[in-house]
Write an enzyme that holds these catalytic residues in place. Structure first.
Site, PDB file in Angstrom:
ATOM      1  N   GLU A   5      -1.269   7.789   3.178  1.00  0.00           N
ATOM      2  CA  GLU A   5      -1.835   7.934   4.526  1.00  0.00           C
ATOM      3  C   GLU A   5      -2.057   9.398   4.905  1.00  0.00           C
ATOM      4  O   GLU A   5      -2.851   9.698   5.779  1.00  0.00           O
ATOM      5  CB  GLU A   5      -0.916   7.276   5.577  1.00  0.00           C
ATOM      6  CG  GLU A   5      -1.190   5.803   5.754  1.00  0.00           C
ATOM      7  CD  GLU A   5      -0.513   5.204   6.996  1.00  0.00           C
ATOM      8  OE1 GLU A   5       0.318   5.861   7.630  1.00  0.00           O
ATOM      9  OE2 GLU A   5      -0.818   4.049   7.303  1.00  0.00           O
ATOM     10  N   HIS A  64       8.889  -1.346 -19.955  1.00  0.00           N
ATOM     11  CA  HIS A  64       8.560  -2.525 -20.765  1.00  0.00           C
ATOM     12  C   HIS A  64       7.364  -3.272 -20.199  1.00  0.00           C
ATOM     13  O   HIS A  64       7.102  -4.398 -20.577  1.00  0.00           O
ATOM     14  CB  HIS A  64       9.781  -3.445 -20.860  1.00  0.00           C
ATOM     15  CG  HIS A  64      10.953  -2.750 -21.481  1.00  0.00           C
ATOM     16  ND1 HIS A  64      11.312  -2.907 -22.804  1.00  0.00           N
ATOM     17  CD2 HIS A  64      11.823  -1.844 -20.971  1.00  0.00           C
ATOM     18  CE1 HIS A  64      12.354  -2.151 -23.068  1.00  0.00           C
ATOM     19  NE2 HIS A  64      12.686  -1.491 -21.970  1.00  0.00           N
ATOM     20  N   LYS A  83      -7.336  -2.103  12.225  1.00  0.00           N
ATOM     21  CA  LYS A  83      -6.712  -2.584  13.464  1.00  0.00           C
ATOM     22  C   LYS A  83      -7.808  -2.952  14.464  1.00  0.00           C
ATOM     23  O   LYS A  83      -7.734  -3.976  15.145  1.00  0.00           O
ATOM     24  CB  LYS A  83      -5.817  -1.500  14.088  1.00  0.00           C
ATOM     25  CG  LYS A  83      -4.533  -1.196  13.316  1.00  0.00           C
ATOM     26  CD  LYS A  83      -3.670  -0.208  14.115  1.00  0.00           C
ATOM     27  CE  LYS A  83      -2.442   0.241  13.368  1.00  0.00           C
ATOM     28  NZ  LYS A  83      -1.645   1.239  14.069  1.00  0.00           N
TER      29      LYS A  83
HETATM   30  O1  PA5 Z   1       2.144   6.413   9.878  1.00  0.00           O
HETATM   31  C1  PA5 Z   1       1.532   5.843  10.770  1.00  0.00           C
HETATM   32  O2  PA5 Z   1       1.137   6.455  11.785  1.00  0.00           O
HETATM   33  C2  PA5 Z   1       1.246   4.356  10.716  1.00  0.00           C
HETATM   34  O3  PA5 Z   1       1.635   3.818   9.501  1.00  0.00           O
HETATM   35  C3  PA5 Z   1       1.973   3.660  11.849  1.00  0.00           C
HETATM   36  O4  PA5 Z   1       3.342   3.953  11.774  1.00  0.00           O
HETATM   37  C4  PA5 Z   1       1.797   2.124  11.807  1.00  0.00           C
HETATM   38  O5  PA5 Z   1       0.434   1.811  11.853  1.00  0.00           O
HETATM   39  C5  PA5 Z   1       2.522   1.467  12.995  1.00  0.00           C
HETATM   40  O6  PA5 Z   1       2.081   2.008  14.208  1.00  0.00           O
HETATM   41  P1  PA5 Z   1       2.901   1.848  15.554  1.00  0.00           P
HETATM   42  O7  PA5 Z   1       4.209   2.524  15.415  1.00  0.00           O
HETATM   43  O8  PA5 Z   1       2.049   2.484  16.590  1.00  0.00           O
HETATM   44  O9  PA5 Z   1       3.068   0.358  15.774  1.00  0.00           O
END
Ligand code: PA5
Length: 404
Positions: free
Chosen positions: A272, A293, A393
């Site tokens: 990410e 393996h 989303k």
């Molecule tokens: O790293 C990030 O920003 C994302 O992976 C969020 O943590 C994830 O989408 C969850 O978002 P939220 O905490 O707003 O529910």
């Protein structure tokens, strides 16, 4: 007292993380950009995770933790992505295989019907506290499951009791915070300038972790992780250079299956942070010797797009085979794998932890967070957004508009 403190510090300096980066990678040109990249990092808005957490917050977490243990048999954590993987990975890492740990039930990271059905059935006879963790407060999976859980809990507990059994962890300006205020639910905050995957040292993860591990040691190690700034930059340069040599996949290797979720944590952190604008190294992880393996074949002889970073722990095992401990044998295998894979033109980085404890993991996590941020900047992308995740989303929201 002073003597021991001093001794402790010396011990820590000696027993910190050790790095053995692949020497064959020429990173001179990248190293010359160090000041530029570090200055760029220092001017980023979303680097609140570099500031130490306030003692008051830590004390509040520990107080709440005690309360949870007193009135609940388990904590149900509702979170996904960066609001889930930090605590899940470290809880798994420090969990004992056979003695009991305080039970944490994770919900919200899957919409598997089987999992939700079975979990709710399982919770029927348990007294539990619910911790809803969402920085935005608007993540689909969490909204949906929270709704289900509220109904479920209203059937199980009196309205007044819910105030003691629901804890909300969110950002100060979310709708979820508003809702918590209206219902007088206990609330913890994820600061606005800390993104999900960088939020390990916030209540999002520290509260669930405090039920099983020493969070003060974790925080201490994390704060001390700053001393690895140079290594973090070097590692970022090596990854960038390997990418330019068409090494597009990084395999994080562990010799202990308690690291499975730590592998998941690194997968998220790197993917990410770096995977934007059609660039970045794709992260995977392996548990060795098991995976030698299976995918070991591909790594040794397949498409040469992989490099490896092994996270090795210097365990002290008591059981022996002939005159060697299991750790010594594992170590020899580890060295053999590194040699074999290097022969197969698979570059090798090694990070050694002197011991598996909260302090060292705190240091390691900070090292990776800093390094992946430098790395993303070296790739020319913003480390701290994740528009790709937002896209799915947004589309899901449109599609489910009439249902949710
Ligand atoms: O790293 C990030 O920003 C994302 O992976 C969020 O943590 C994830 O989408 C969850 O978002 P939220 O905490 O707003 O529910």
């Amino acid at each position: 007292m002073t003597f021991f403190k001093k001794f402790d510090t010396i011990k820590m300096v000696i027993k910190m993380l050790k790095f053995n980066f692949d020497k064959d990678v020429d990173i001179e040109s990248n190293l010359s950009r160090k000041d530029y990249i570090i200055n760029k990092f220092n001017t980023c808005e979303m680097i609140g995770w570099n500031n130490p957490i306030e003692d008051e917050i830590v004390e509040d977490i520990l107080k709440t933790s005690k309360k949870i243990k007193k009135n609940s048999e388990c904590l149900v954590v509702l979170g996904i992505g960066g609001s889930y993987l930090g605590s899940k990975s470290l809880n798994e890492l420090f969990k004992s295989y056979y003695t009991s740990n305080y039970e944490i039930v994770y919900l919200g990271n899957t919409l598997s019907t089987d999992y939700i059905n079975e979990t709710l059935d399982y919770l029927k006879d348990k007294d539990f506290t619910l911790n809803v963790i969402s920085k935005s407060g608007s993540t689909l999976e969490i909204k949906l499951l929270f709704d289900i859980m509220i109904k479920y809990m209203k059937n199980k507990y009196k309205k007044e009791e819910l105030k003691d059994r629901i804890i909300i962890t969110t950002s100060p300006n979310s709708k979820l915070h508003e809702m918590a205020k209206e219902n007088s639910y206990k609330t913890f905050f994820i600061p606005n300038n800390i993104g999900g995957r960088f939020s390990l040292i916030t209540p999002a993860h520290l509260l669930p972790l405090s039920l099983n591990i020493d969070i003060k040691e974790l925080i201490r190690g994390y704060n001390d992780g700053k001393k690895y700034k140079n290594q973090a930059y070097k590692y970022a340069c090596i990854r960038n250079k390997l990418f330019l040599e068409n090494k597009y996949i990084e395999n994080f290797c562990f010799y202990n299956d308690k690291f499975i979720y730590f592998g998941e944590f690194l997968k998220q952190l790197f993917a990410e942070t770096e995977g934007k604008d059609s660039t970045g190294v794709f992260p995977i992880y392996s548990i060795y010797t098991r995976d030698l393996h299976s995918i070991g074949q591909f790594i040794q002889e397949g498409n040469k797009i992989i490099f490896e970073t092994t996270i090795q722990v210097d365990y002290k095992t008591k059981y022996k085979y002939k005159d060697s401990t299991i750790n010594e044998i594992n170590d020899k295998i580890n060295q053999s794998v590194i040699k074999a894979h290097k022969n197969g033109n698979v570059y090798q980085n090694v990070i050694i932890l002197s011991k598996l404890n909260e302090y060292n993991i705190g240091e390691l996590v900070y090292f990776f967070m800093l390094s992946v941020s430098y790395s993303a900047l070296t790739f020319g992308v913003n480390p701290f957004n994740q528009d790709g995740v937002e896209e799915y989303k947004k589309i899901s929201k449109e599609k489910l508009e009439k249902i949710i």
